[in-house]
Scaffold this motif. Sequence first.
Motif, PDB file in Angstrom:
ATOM      1  N   ASN A   1      30.524  14.832   8.520  1.00 42.92           N
ATOM      2  CA  ASN A   1      31.983  15.493   8.262  1.00 42.92           C
ATOM      3  C   ASN A   1      32.937  14.390   9.228  1.00 42.92           C
ATOM      4  O   ASN A   1      34.233  14.666   8.918  1.00 42.92           O
ATOM      5  N   GLY A   2      32.417  13.544   9.862  1.00 38.85           N
ATOM      6  CA  GLY A   2      33.456  12.471  10.636  1.00 38.85           C
ATOM      7  C   GLY A   2      33.857  13.292  11.867  1.00 38.85           C
ATOM      8  O   GLY A   2      34.864  12.758  12.495  1.00 38.85           O
ATOM      9  N   GLU A   3      33.440  14.458  12.171  1.00 37.84           N
ATOM     10  CA  GLU A   3      34.064  15.257  13.489  1.00 37.84           C
ATOM     11  C   GLU A   3      32.874  15.409  14.410  1.00 37.84           C
ATOM     12  O   GLU A   3      33.114  15.035  15.590  1.00 37.84           O
ATOM     13  N   ASP A   4      31.821  15.987  14.178  1.00 38.64           N
ATOM     14  CA  ASP A   4      30.678  16.479  15.190  1.00 38.64           C
ATOM     15  C   ASP A   4      29.533  15.985  14.638  1.00 38.64           C
ATOM     16  O   ASP A   4      28.311  16.331  14.823  1.00 38.64           O
ATOM     17  N   ASP A   5      29.418  14.532  14.036  1.00 37.20           N
ATOM     18  CA  ASP A   5      28.158  14.101  13.572  1.00 37.20           C
ATOM     19  C   ASP A   5      27.049  13.823  14.268  1.00 37.20           C
ATOM     20  O   ASP A   5      26.052  14.166  14.180  1.00 37.20           O
ATOM     21  N   GLU A   6      27.519  13.430  15.709  1.00 36.23           N
ATOM     22  CA  GLU A   6      26.271  12.669  16.487  1.00 36.23           C
ATOM     23  C   GLU A   6      25.720  14.237  16.988  1.00 36.23           C
ATOM     24  O   GLU A   6      24.409  14.257  17.152  1.00 36.23           O
ATOM     25  N   GLU A   7      26.683  15.383  17.402  1.00 38.15           N
ATOM     26  CA  GLU A   7      25.939  16.410  17.731  1.00 38.15           C
ATOM     27  C   GLU A   7      24.961  17.199  16.735  1.00 38.15           C
ATOM     28  O   GLU A   7      23.854  17.585  16.943  1.00 38.15           O
TER      29      GLU A   7
ATOM     30  N   MET B   1       0.870  -1.046  -0.105  1.00 36.46           N
ATOM     31  CA  MET B   1       0.017  -0.007  -0.053  1.00 36.46           C
ATOM     32  C   MET B   1       0.927   1.285   0.040  1.00 36.46           C
ATOM     33  O   MET B   1       1.750   1.315   0.706  1.00 36.46           O
ATOM     34  N   GLN B   2       0.581   2.209  -0.906  1.00 36.74           N
ATOM     35  CA  GLN B   2       1.420   3.567  -1.026  1.00 36.74           C
ATOM     36  C   GLN B   2       1.211   4.567  -0.066  1.00 36.74           C
ATOM     37  O   GLN B   2      -0.114   4.273   0.374  1.00 36.74           O
ATOM     38  N   ASP B   3       2.064   4.999   0.502  1.00 34.28           N
ATOM     39  CA  ASP B   3       1.773   5.986   1.639  1.00 34.28           C
ATOM     40  C   ASP B   3       1.819   7.289   0.789  1.00 34.28           C
ATOM     41  O   ASP B   3       2.755   8.014   0.334  1.00 34.28           O
ATOM     42  N   SER B   4       0.540   7.884   0.922  1.00 36.63           N
ATOM     43  CA  SER B   4       0.245   9.159  -0.001  1.00 36.63           C
ATOM     44  C   SER B   4       0.744  10.384   1.045  1.00 36.63           C
ATOM     45  O   SER B   4       0.473  11.639   0.483  1.00 36.63           O
ATOM     46  N   ARG B   5       0.676  10.314   2.242  1.00 34.57           N
ATOM     47  CA  ARG B   5       0.799  11.255   3.182  1.00 34.57           C
ATOM     48  C   ARG B   5       2.027  11.770   2.928  1.00 34.57           C
ATOM     49  O   ARG B   5       3.152  11.240   2.658  1.00 34.57           O
ATOM     50  N   LYS B   6       2.406  13.074   3.288  1.00 35.90           N
ATOM     51  CA  LYS B   6       3.588  13.805   3.096  1.00 35.90           C
ATOM     52  C   LYS B   6       4.432  13.368   4.538  1.00 35.90           C
ATOM     53  O   LYS B   6       4.101  13.669   5.544  1.00 35.90           O
ATOM     54  N   LEU B   7       5.852  13.061   4.034  1.00 36.18           N
ATOM     55  CA  LEU B   7       6.690  12.663   5.184  1.00 36.18           C
ATOM     56  C   LEU B   7       7.745  13.766   4.967  1.00 36.18           C
ATOM     57  O   LEU B   7       8.331  13.855   4.079  1.00 36.18           O
ATOM     58  N   LYS B   8       8.374  13.896   6.256  1.00 36.50           N
ATOM     59  CA  LYS B   8       9.647  14.719   6.478  1.00 36.50           C
ATOM     60  C   LYS B   8      10.543  13.580   6.698  1.00 36.50           C
ATOM     61  O   LYS B   8      10.601  12.964   7.505  1.00 36.50           O
ATOM     62  N   LEU B   9      11.631  13.630   5.734  1.00 39.40           N
ATOM     63  CA  LEU B   9      12.477  12.645   5.553  1.00 39.40           C
ATOM     64  C   LEU B   9      13.910  13.228   5.614  1.00 39.40           C
ATOM     65  O   LEU B   9      14.321  14.193   5.167  1.00 39.40           O
ATOM     66  N   LEU B  10      14.774  12.844   6.941  1.00 37.85           N
ATOM     67  CA  LEU B  10      15.847  13.595   7.152  1.00 37.85           C
ATOM     68  C   LEU B  10      17.255  12.497   6.796  1.00 37.85           C
ATOM     69  O   LEU B  10      17.317  11.070   7.325  1.00 37.85           O
ATOM     70  N   PHE B  11      18.045  12.576   5.929  1.00 39.26           N
ATOM     71  CA  PHE B  11      18.955  11.854   5.374  1.00 39.26           C
ATOM     72  C   PHE B  11      20.573  12.224   5.714  1.00 39.26           C
ATOM     73  O   PHE B  11      20.779  13.073   5.775  1.00 39.26           O
ATOM     74  N   ALA B  12      20.966  11.164   6.638  1.00 39.17           N
ATOM     75  CA  ALA B  12      22.296  11.436   7.258  1.00 39.17           C
ATOM     76  C   ALA B  12      23.276  10.620   6.213  1.00 39.17           C
ATOM     77  O   ALA B  12      23.306   9.393   6.174  1.00 39.17           O
ATOM     78  N   ILE B  13      23.972  11.403   5.462  1.00 44.55           N
ATOM     79  CA  ILE B  13      24.994  10.831   4.265  1.00 44.55           C
ATOM     80  C   ILE B  13      26.311  11.114   4.783  1.00 44.55           C
ATOM     81  O   ILE B  13      27.001  12.048   4.969  1.00 44.55           O
ATOM     82  N   ASN B  14      26.988   9.775   4.644  1.00 46.49           N
ATOM     83  CA  ASN B  14      28.259   9.844   4.975  1.00 46.49           C
ATOM     84  C   ASN B  14      29.042   9.670   3.508  1.00 46.49           C
ATOM     85  O   ASN B  14      28.935   8.934   2.735  1.00 46.49           O
ATOM     86  N   PRO B  15      29.767  11.021   3.307  1.00 48.03           N
ATOM     87  CA  PRO B  15      30.373  11.032   1.724  1.00 48.03           C
ATOM     88  C   PRO B  15      31.275   9.971   1.396  1.00 48.03           C
ATOM     89  O   PRO B  15      31.778   9.842   0.352  1.00 48.03           O
ATOM     90  N   VAL B  16      32.070   9.398   2.404  1.00 49.39           N
ATOM     91  CA  VAL B  16      33.045   8.566   2.302  1.00 49.39           C
ATOM     92  C   VAL B  16      33.038   7.084   2.531  1.00 49.39           C
ATOM     93  O   VAL B  16      34.138   6.226   2.383  1.00 49.39           O
ATOM     94  N   SER B  17      31.818   6.488   3.189  1.00 47.45           N
ATOM     95  CA  SER B  17      31.734   5.263   3.461  1.00 47.45           C
ATOM     96  C   SER B  17      31.754   4.571   2.214  1.00 47.45           C
ATOM     97  O   SER B  17      31.257   4.804   1.198  1.00 47.45           O
ATOM     98  N   GLY B  18      32.443   3.269   2.357  1.00 49.93           N
ATOM     99  CA  GLY B  18      32.783   2.259   1.181  1.00 49.93           C
ATOM    100  C   GLY B  18      33.724   2.984   0.325  1.00 49.93           C
ATOM    101  O   GLY B  18      33.955   2.178  -1.037  1.00 49.93           O
ATOM    102  N   GLY B  19      34.304   4.201   0.462  1.00 50.35           N
ATOM    103  CA  GLY B  19      35.519   4.600  -0.510  1.00 50.35           C
ATOM    104  C   GLY B  19      35.005   5.057  -1.975  1.00 50.35           C
ATOM    105  O   GLY B  19      35.631   5.222  -2.872  1.00 50.35           O
ATOM    106  N   GLN B  20      33.509   5.429  -1.729  1.00 47.86           N
ATOM    107  CA  GLN B  20      32.900   5.627  -3.067  1.00 47.86           C
ATOM    108  C   GLN B  20      32.037   7.048  -2.814  1.00 47.86           C
ATOM    109  O   GLN B  20      31.454   7.392  -1.794  1.00 47.86           O
ATOM    110  N   SER B  21      32.112   7.753  -3.899  1.00 45.77           N
ATOM    111  CA  SER B  21      31.370   9.110  -3.829  1.00 45.77           C
ATOM    112  C   SER B  21      29.682   8.775  -3.531  1.00 45.77           C
ATOM    113  O   SER B  21      29.403   7.676  -4.151  1.00 45.77           O
TER     114      SER B  21
END
Length: 299
Positions: free
Chosen positions: A46-52, A1-21
Amino acid sequence: MQDSRKLKLLFAINPVSGGQSKETWEESIKTYCADKPHELNLLILNGEDDEERLTKEIDAYKPDRVVAVGGDGTVKMVAEQLLSKNIPLGILPAGSANGMARDLDLPADPEQALDVIVNGRVQPVDLICVNDKDLCLHLSDIGLNAQLVKYYHENNWRGKLGYARGVLRVLLNKRPMTVEISTTKGVLRREAFMVALANARMYGTGAIINPDGDVSDGYFEVVIIRQFSWFEFLKMFWRYRPFDPKKIEVLQAKALIIETRKRAYFQIDGEYRGRIKRLEARIMPGGLKVMLPQEKKGE
């Protein structure tokens, strides 16, 4: 079943994991959501203050889902920020191994993985609390594999060749440990090359160390490698089961204490934690909510 409601999505992107862009993943996220009502927030780690930074973003943005874009380390970091927030975790497997994603049968294809995050089901999964301060989402162990993790990161080895070099070095120096494992059922004393606390079934390499593991059953498994056997290790990759209990013993537990005669190598979810002589662990049933694929009819 498709979710038609508007969702707020926060993406935490690690730019270097796996050695690939991760530019391809960013584009996939934007393309997938282009014709949908969902609101996006992309946080580049950024690998420095990510948790905060992530905690502040969650509190300010109040997302419906927080998505880890990276490997197992990124997944764990994001999960730790969600424990008391009642927000489901989504996973886009963009690391080199992606052990947790593989164990949860999450698709590797970006569009399919995004569909799970938006239209999947929310599933509470267990966690293991280690020494009252660390969380294990996936697999922890003492002995051979932890030693391999140490060598792998110390030498910055990458890929299958680097992994093979680490395996060879560990096997050439392997020594059994004397361990005492205390559970509510009693005390076991064993000579073992490795003892794993398995919340899940497989390592990122695809080796299935805990064939009957279930991340939502309220238990974790204790896997004791008592004898080094190539045939038993091949079973982990070729899906043979069960293990020979004289060589690989598997127990269920909700809590335990492990003590070793000498200090043993120790790792949690692929992160080397040093050498220890005592370890305490207990299950945290349903401690984290994760987005999983919808169950197929008839299952």
